[in-house]
Motif scaffolding. Sequence first.
Motif, PDB file in Angstrom:
ATOM      1  N   UNK A  64       0.837  -1.205   0.000  1.00  0.00           N
ATOM      2  CA  UNK A  64       0.000   0.000   0.000  1.00  0.00           C
ATOM      3  C   UNK A  64       0.870   1.252   0.000  1.00  0.00           C
ATOM      4  N   UNK A  65       1.907   1.231   0.855  1.00  0.00           N
ATOM      5  CA  UNK A  65       2.805   2.385   0.969  1.00  0.00           C
ATOM      6  C   UNK A  65       3.495   2.639  -0.370  1.00  0.00           C
ATOM      7  N   UNK A  66       3.927   1.546  -0.994  1.00  0.00           N
ATOM      8  CA  UNK A  66       4.638   1.653  -2.271  1.00  0.00           C
ATOM      9  C   UNK A  66       3.716   2.211  -3.365  1.00  0.00           C
ATOM     10  N   UNK A  67       2.499   1.721  -3.401  1.00  0.00           N
ATOM     11  CA  UNK A  67       1.530   2.222  -4.389  1.00  0.00           C
ATOM     12  C   UNK A  67       1.241   3.694  -4.133  1.00  0.00           C
ATOM     13  N   UNK A  68       1.140   4.054  -2.845  1.00  0.00           N
ATOM     14  CA  UNK A  68       0.840   5.435  -2.454  1.00  0.00           C
ATOM     15  C   UNK A  68       1.893   6.423  -2.938  1.00  0.00           C
ATOM     16  N   UNK A  69       3.107   5.932  -3.172  1.00  0.00           N
ATOM     17  CA  UNK A  69       4.192   6.815  -3.639  1.00  0.00           C
ATOM     18  C   UNK A  69       4.126   7.028  -5.149  1.00  0.00           C
ATOM     19  N   UNK A  70       3.191   6.351  -5.787  1.00  0.00           N
ATOM     20  CA  UNK A  70       3.050   6.494  -7.245  1.00  0.00           C
ATOM     21  C   UNK A  70       4.203   5.853  -7.988  1.00  0.00           C
ATOM     22  N   UNK A  71       4.765   4.809  -7.402  1.00  0.00           N
ATOM     23  CA  UNK A  71       5.963   4.172  -7.978  1.00  0.00           C
ATOM     24  C   UNK A  71       5.702   3.622  -9.388  1.00  0.00           C
ATOM     25  N   UNK A  76       4.543   5.076 -11.838  1.00  0.00           N
ATOM     26  CA  UNK A  76       4.849   6.044 -12.901  1.00  0.00           C
ATOM     27  C   UNK A  76       6.344   6.200 -13.174  1.00  0.00           C
ATOM     28  N   UNK A  77       7.179   5.469 -12.427  1.00  0.00           N
ATOM     29  CA  UNK A  77       8.620   5.645 -12.611  1.00  0.00           C
ATOM     30  C   UNK A  77       9.146   4.747 -13.735  1.00  0.00           C
ATOM     31  N   UNK A  78      10.135   5.271 -14.466  1.00  0.00           N
ATOM     32  CA  UNK A  78      10.697   4.520 -15.594  1.00  0.00           C
ATOM     33  C   UNK A  78      11.576   3.375 -15.123  1.00  0.00           C
ATOM     34  N   UNK A  79      12.238   3.600 -13.993  1.00  0.00           N
ATOM     35  CA  UNK A  79      13.253   2.635 -13.563  1.00  0.00           C
ATOM     36  C   UNK A  79      13.326   2.646 -12.033  1.00  0.00           C
ATOM     37  N   UNK A  80      13.195   1.480 -11.426  1.00  0.00           N
ATOM     38  CA  UNK A  80      13.302   1.390  -9.964  1.00  0.00           C
ATOM     39  C   UNK A  80      14.521   0.537  -9.608  1.00  0.00           C
ATOM     40  N   UNK A  81      15.336   1.051  -8.705  1.00  0.00           N
ATOM     41  CA  UNK A  81      16.545   0.336  -8.279  1.00  0.00           C
ATOM     42  C   UNK A  81      16.376  -0.081  -6.825  1.00  0.00           C
ATOM     43  N   UNK A 141      10.783  -9.308  -1.175  1.00  0.00           N
ATOM     44  CA  UNK A 141       9.367  -8.922  -1.126  1.00  0.00           C
ATOM     45  C   UNK A 141       9.125  -7.619  -1.903  1.00  0.00           C
ATOM     46  N   UNK A 142      10.034  -6.667  -1.745  1.00  0.00           N
ATOM     47  CA  UNK A 142       9.931  -5.397  -2.488  1.00  0.00           C
ATOM     48  C   UNK A 142       9.964  -5.667  -3.993  1.00  0.00           C
ATOM     49  N   UNK A 143      10.896  -6.517  -4.417  1.00  0.00           N
ATOM     50  CA  UNK A 143      11.024  -6.836  -5.850  1.00  0.00           C
ATOM     51  C   UNK A 143       9.749  -7.505  -6.362  1.00  0.00           C
ATOM     52  N   UNK A 144       9.203  -8.430  -5.575  1.00  0.00           N
ATOM     53  CA  UNK A 144       7.978  -9.125  -5.982  1.00  0.00           C
ATOM     54  C   UNK A 144       6.832  -8.125  -6.191  1.00  0.00           C
ATOM     55  N   UNK A 145       6.698  -7.189  -5.273  1.00  0.00           N
ATOM     56  CA  UNK A 145       5.626  -6.184  -5.397  1.00  0.00           C
ATOM     57  C   UNK A 145       5.840  -5.340  -6.668  1.00  0.00           C
ATOM     58  N   UNK A 146       7.081  -4.959  -6.921  1.00  0.00           N
ATOM     59  CA  UNK A 146       7.382  -4.133  -8.103  1.00  0.00           C
ATOM     60  C   UNK A 146       7.096  -4.899  -9.397  1.00  0.00           C
ATOM     61  N   UNK A 164       6.356  -2.659 -13.253  1.00  0.00           N
ATOM     62  CA  UNK A 164       7.303  -1.548 -13.412  1.00  0.00           C
ATOM     63  C   UNK A 164       8.159  -1.822 -14.656  1.00  0.00           C
ATOM     64  N   UNK A 165       8.418  -0.766 -15.444  1.00  0.00           N
ATOM     65  CA  UNK A 165       9.100  -0.949 -16.727  1.00  0.00           C
ATOM     66  C   UNK A 165      10.469  -1.609 -16.588  1.00  0.00           C
ATOM     67  N   UNK A 166      11.274  -1.095 -15.659  1.00  0.00           N
ATOM     68  CA  UNK A 166      12.624  -1.632 -15.516  1.00  0.00           C
ATOM     69  C   UNK A 166      12.988  -1.714 -14.032  1.00  0.00           C
ATOM     70  N   UNK A 167      13.363  -2.906 -13.592  1.00  0.00           N
ATOM     71  CA  UNK A 167      13.712  -3.114 -12.175  1.00  0.00           C
ATOM     72  C   UNK A 167      15.144  -3.647 -12.085  1.00  0.00           C
ATOM     73  N   UNK A 168      15.974  -2.915 -11.355  1.00  0.00           N
ATOM     74  CA  UNK A 168      17.347  -3.357 -11.105  1.00  0.00           C
ATOM     75  C   UNK A 168      17.455  -3.679  -9.619  1.00  0.00           C
ATOM     76  N   UNK A 169      18.050  -4.806  -9.287  1.00  0.00           N
ATOM     77  CA  UNK A 169      18.150  -5.190  -7.873  1.00  0.00           C
ATOM     78  C   UNK A 169      19.581  -5.589  -7.527  1.00  0.00           C
ATOM     79  N   UNK A 170      20.011  -5.151  -6.355  1.00  0.00           N
ATOM     80  CA  UNK A 170      21.325  -5.563  -5.863  1.00  0.00           C
ATOM     81  C   UNK A 170      21.172  -6.899  -5.147  1.00  0.00           C
ATOM     82  N   UNK A 171      21.980  -7.893  -5.579  1.00  0.00           N
ATOM     83  CA  UNK A 171      21.931  -9.208  -4.932  1.00  0.00           C
ATOM     84  C   UNK A 171      23.051  -9.329  -3.914  1.00  0.00           C
TER      85      UNK A 171
END
Length: 140
Positions: free
Chosen positions: A57-64, A66-71, A83-88, A93-100
Amino acid sequence: MKKQFAVIGLGRFGGSICKSLVDEGMEVLAIDEDEEKVNEFASLVTQAVIADTTDEKALRGLGIKNFDHVIVAIGDNIQASILTTLILVEMDIKHITVKAQNDYHEKVLNRLGADEIIHPERDIGIRIAHSVVSKNVLDY
Ligand code: ATP
């Protein structure tokens, strides 16, 4: 139009990405659950907010959406990163980069459908080893 980036997790890695994106003239939304971290970045980025990104809910509330790229630069808390990645991913989301953090983390992120997975410590180690070897080859 300027590209819009969101960076989740303002540790050394996420923080340095924020600074570089701002230097490149990009719009950056910086997110962390730690108020101190958010205050540290508030004057640097376009917007800095306190949020637990495992809260859909918090993440959706931020309007995430609409972002082109989430890191996702959450490191130690692998569960929060996953969990954050799963929600995204579920938000398309168009492009998701994650640090492993390790190979198991990377495997799960791959399965989830992250677009890009980075492993900074390992990748820098490989690059330095290559550069040291090629310098030695030139020296002989
Ligand atoms: P680095 O390795 O980049 O230096 P670090 O060791 O300083 O990172 P990490 O544990 O990797 O810190 O976490 C990076 C940031 O992610 C921290 O500032 C932490 O508060 C934030 N973070 C962790 N979990 C969440 C979450 N669920 N929501 C938002 N931010 C989070």
